[in-house]
Scaffold this motif. Structure first.
Motif, short mmCIF file in Angstrom:
data_model
loop_
_atom_site.label_atom_id
_atom_site.label_comp_id
_atom_site.label_asym_id
_atom_site.label_seq_id
_atom_site.Cartn_x
_atom_site.Cartn_y
_atom_site.Cartn_z
N ARG A 196 30.95 41.32 41.03
CA ARG A 196 31.15 40.08 41.77
C ARG A 196 32.58 39.54 41.57
O ARG A 196 33.19 39.05 42.52
CB ARG A 196 30.12 39.04 41.32
N ILE A 197 33.10 39.69 40.35
CA ILE A 197 34.48 39.26 40.12
C ILE A 197 35.43 40.15 40.94
O ILE A 197 36.38 39.67 41.55
CB ILE A 197 34.82 39.31 38.60
N ALA A 198 35.11 41.44 40.97
CA ALA A 198 35.95 42.38 41.74
C ALA A 198 35.87 42.07 43.24
O ALA A 198 36.87 42.20 43.97
CB ALA A 198 35.53 43.82 41.47
N ALA A 199 34.69 41.65 43.70
CA ALA A 199 34.54 41.30 45.12
C ALA A 199 35.35 40.05 45.43
O ALA A 199 36.01 39.96 46.47
CB ALA A 199 33.07 41.09 45.45
N ALA A 200 35.32 39.09 44.50
CA ALA A 200 36.12 37.87 44.68
C ALA A 200 37.61 38.23 44.72
O ALA A 200 38.37 37.67 45.51
CB ALA A 200 35.84 36.87 43.57
N ALA A 201 38.02 39.18 43.89
CA ALA A 201 39.44 39.56 43.82
C ALA A 201 39.94 40.13 45.14
O ALA A 201 41.10 39.93 45.51
CB ALA A 201 39.66 40.57 42.69
N ILE A 202 39.06 40.84 45.86
CA ILE A 202 39.48 41.37 47.17
C ILE A 202 39.01 40.45 48.31
O ILE A 202 39.05 40.83 49.47
CB ILE A 202 39.01 42.84 47.41
N ASP A 203 38.55 39.27 47.94
CA ASP A 203 38.09 38.27 48.91
C ASP A 203 37.01 38.82 49.84
O ASP A 203 37.03 38.59 51.04
CB ASP A 203 39.28 37.73 49.73
N SER A 204 36.07 39.56 49.24
CA SER A 204 34.97 40.10 50.03
C SER A 204 33.65 39.57 49.51
O SER A 204 33.29 39.83 48.36
CB SER A 204 34.96 41.63 49.93
N PRO A 205 32.90 38.83 50.32
CA PRO A 205 31.59 38.38 49.87
C PRO A 205 30.60 39.55 49.75
O PRO A 205 29.51 39.39 49.21
CB PRO A 205 31.14 37.39 50.94
N ASP A 206 31.00 40.71 50.22
CA ASP A 206 30.15 41.91 50.16
C ASP A 206 30.57 42.75 48.95
O ASP A 206 31.63 43.37 48.95
CB ASP A 206 30.34 42.71 51.46
N VAL A 207 29.74 42.76 47.89
CA VAL A 207 30.13 43.48 46.67
C VAL A 207 30.23 44.99 46.89
O VAL A 207 30.86 45.69 46.10
CB VAL A 207 29.20 43.23 45.46
N PHE A 208 29.60 45.49 47.96
CA PHE A 208 29.64 46.94 48.19
C PHE A 208 31.01 47.43 48.65
O PHE A 208 31.24 48.63 48.74
CB PHE A 208 28.53 47.35 49.17
N GLY B 208 35.64 49.03 44.59
CA GLY B 208 35.90 50.43 44.27
C GLY B 208 34.79 51.14 43.51
O GLY B 208 34.77 52.37 43.47
N LEU B 209 33.86 50.39 42.90
CA LEU B 209 32.77 51.04 42.17
C LEU B 209 31.64 51.44 43.11
O LEU B 209 30.75 52.19 42.73
CB LEU B 209 32.21 50.09 41.09
N LEU B 210 31.65 50.93 44.35
CA LEU B 210 30.56 51.23 45.28
C LEU B 210 31.04 51.82 46.61
O LEU B 210 30.35 52.64 47.22
CB LEU B 210 29.75 49.95 45.56
N TRP B 211 32.21 51.40 47.05
CA TRP B 211 32.66 51.79 48.39
C TRP B 211 32.78 53.31 48.57
O TRP B 211 32.39 53.85 49.62
CB TRP B 211 33.95 51.06 48.74
N PRO B 212 33.30 54.05 47.55
CA PRO B 212 33.38 55.51 47.75
C PRO B 212 32.01 56.16 47.99
O PRO B 212 31.91 57.17 48.69
CB PRO B 212 33.98 56.02 46.43
N ILE B 213 30.95 55.56 47.43
CA ILE B 213 29.59 56.11 47.66
C ILE B 213 29.19 55.84 49.11
O ILE B 213 28.63 56.71 49.79
CB ILE B 213 28.55 55.48 46.69
N ILE B 214 29.50 54.64 49.58
CA ILE B 214 29.20 54.28 50.98
C ILE B 214 29.95 55.23 51.93
O ILE B 214 29.38 55.75 52.90
CB ILE B 214 29.60 52.82 51.26
N GLU B 215 31.24 55.44 51.63
CA GLU B 215 32.04 56.32 52.50
C GLU B 215 31.47 57.74 52.55
O GLU B 215 31.45 58.38 53.59
CB GLU B 215 33.49 56.38 51.99
#
Ligand SMILES: [Zn+2]
Length: 469
Positions: free
Chosen positions: A268-280, A283-290
């Motif tokens: 959640r802190i990392a999501a706030a850092a990239i200003d994304s309300p979507d935690v997915f 970097g810990l989740l997006w590569p899996i989604i991709e």
């Protein structure tokens, strides 16, 4: 200049920052608690440290910090929105009888605003409103420290204090910073001041939220938005617990040794850092989604829920395998099996009807190997365990589908759906979707019939076991 740190960088920065401030960095505890039969999984950073918070001496000393892997499956069905996951990492720092509110609140504020670069104007907090019935005062100390920090950050003083829980729900935050709540901001084991045994410690806590202005408040959650609104506009980043009271026969007395327990959600802190309300999106989740997008040809925007569930569940199952769990029909193994089966079931929505775990696990291992070397070391083993379970569940699925066609000849009620689920391990959501796809009629009240069967079975198994999942 905007500073955007990745989740890996935030984890590293937190541990370095706490080390500079005299904390000993301790390794994560496994997902399976070592000496605690009361719970299946490590569900918070505090859990493995509880004996030390209760008075035992920790070999690392009195200032500790870590990033603890956690698993919470109570809300497994909530996974799929923008912020809930079963597996997560909690950044934690502890003071065992050393510093207290005056050091903790500015310490975590500085980390979030200066190290991570979060915008002070979007940070909101909650504090304990007091419990007159038990003689516990409102936590003015914490609120006072927060007020000072907000004002120093240039936020006008008249925006700082909001008042009561009722008022927060009634008028929303209106830009105010500090909301006071009762039970939500009280910590003790079990959560209820009335039920605390004598001698048991407890205390107020203060939660930190980040506001995402790009998320519109949803009136389904109440007329106005505020810190604890569940619409997704405010996301809780972390919580500092101040253990300062002890239950006595008369009520509460100050603890001789006061502790601080902070836990913050890394994702959640990392999501706030990239200003994304979507935690997915982190970097810990997006590569899996991709990877899921590549394998399925589907796009995340069209298939958010399924991709989120698969990414979360396979990450959890990976860490369970790393920590020595194998799929089975009981306790932790059952939960692992459930995570894997749900991942396979949701993969159907993406058209992934062949085995795909071996194409995903290396991605997950790659994300975590640098910080948790054990994940890299066991990657092949994890892939083997998970792929085997995937294969066997796909066989189950095929058998279940066949059985469903059989049932379809004579009519499908909740009873048949229950047999499919219970005997064939064929999830009811999958049965009903298949029925729809193949125009198989279900009895009108199949849901009630299914629930009846389930309740009867639960009553029976409750008598046999006290297993909590
Ligand atoms: Zn809201």
């Amino acid at each position: 200049m905007t500073m955007t740190m990745t989740a890996d960088e935030i984890r590293r920065a937190f541990l370095d920052y706490m080390a500079e401030r005299g904390h000993v960095i301790i390794p994560r505890a496994p997902l399976i608690p070592r000496d605690d039969p009361s719970t299946l999984f490590t569900g918070s950073g505090m859990q493995p440290l509880l004996p030390y918070l209760l008075g035992a001496e920790h070999p690392g000393g009195r200032r500790l910090a870590d990033s603890q892997t956690c698993l919470r499956v109570q809300d497994i069905e909530e996974v799929g929105d923008n912020r809930h996951t079963t597996f997560f990492e909690m950044l934690g720092n502890w003071s065992l009888g050393e510093y207290f509110k005056e050091e903790q609140i500015p310490q975590i504020w500085t980390f979030l605003t200066e190290k991570v670069g979060l915008v002070p104007d979007r940070i909101f907090v909650s504090c304990f409103s007091g419990d007159p019935g038990h003689g516990i005062p409102k936590d003015e100390d914490s609120a006072g420290i927060w007020s000072r920090l907000f004002v120093e950050a240039g936020i006008s003083a008249d925006q700082v204090d909001l008042g009561t829980e009722e008022r927060a729900a009634e008028v929303g935050t209106n830009g105010a910073r500090i909301a006071f709540y009762g039970k939500k901001n009280w910590w003790c084991r079990g959560g209820n001041a009335d039920e605390m045994p004598l001698g048991e410690p407890g205390g107020p806590d203060t939660e930190i939220f980040y506001m995402f202005p790009q998320v519109e408040h949803d009136p389904a959650f109440g007329a106005n938005c505020h810190q604890n609104c569940d619409c997704g506009r405010f996301i809780e980043l972390g919580n500092s617990v101040f253990m300062e009271y002890q239950r006595t026969a008369e009520g509460f007395a100050p603890l001789p040794r006061r502790n601080v327990d902070y836990g913050g959600g890394l994702a959640r802190i990392a999501a706030a850092a990239i200003d994304s309300p979507d935690v997915f999106r982190i970097g810990l989740l997006w590569p899996i989604i991709e990877r899921l997008e590549e394998l399925s040809g589907a796009s995340y925007d069209d298939q958010k829920r399924s991709m989120r569930v698969i990414a979360d569940h396979l990450r959890g199952a990976t860490f369970l395998a790393v920590d020595g769990v194998t799929p089975s029909n009981k306790a932790q193994g059952y939960v692992m099996r459930r995570l894997i089966r749900r991942a396979v079931r949701f993969a159907f929505d993406l058209g992934l009807e062949e085995n795909f775990f071996p194409q995903i696990i290396p991605t997950i291992a790659g994300i975590y190997a640098a910080h948790f070397p054990e994940v890299g070391e066991h990657a092949e083993y994890v892939e083997k365990i998970l792929a085997k379970e995937e294969q066997s569940f796909r066989r189950t699925l095929r058998k279940g589908l066949k059985q469903l066609s059989q049932f379809a000849k004579t009519g499908v009620t909740g009873r048949e759906l229950f047999v499919l689920s219970d005997t064939f391990g064929f999830p009811v959501e999958l049965s009903t979707e298949e029925a729809e796809r193949k125009n198989i009629a279900l009895s009108e009240n199949w849901r009630e019939e299914f629930d009846e069967q389930l309740a009867a079975q639960r009553a029976q198994s409750q008598r046999r076991t006290t297993l909590h999942v």
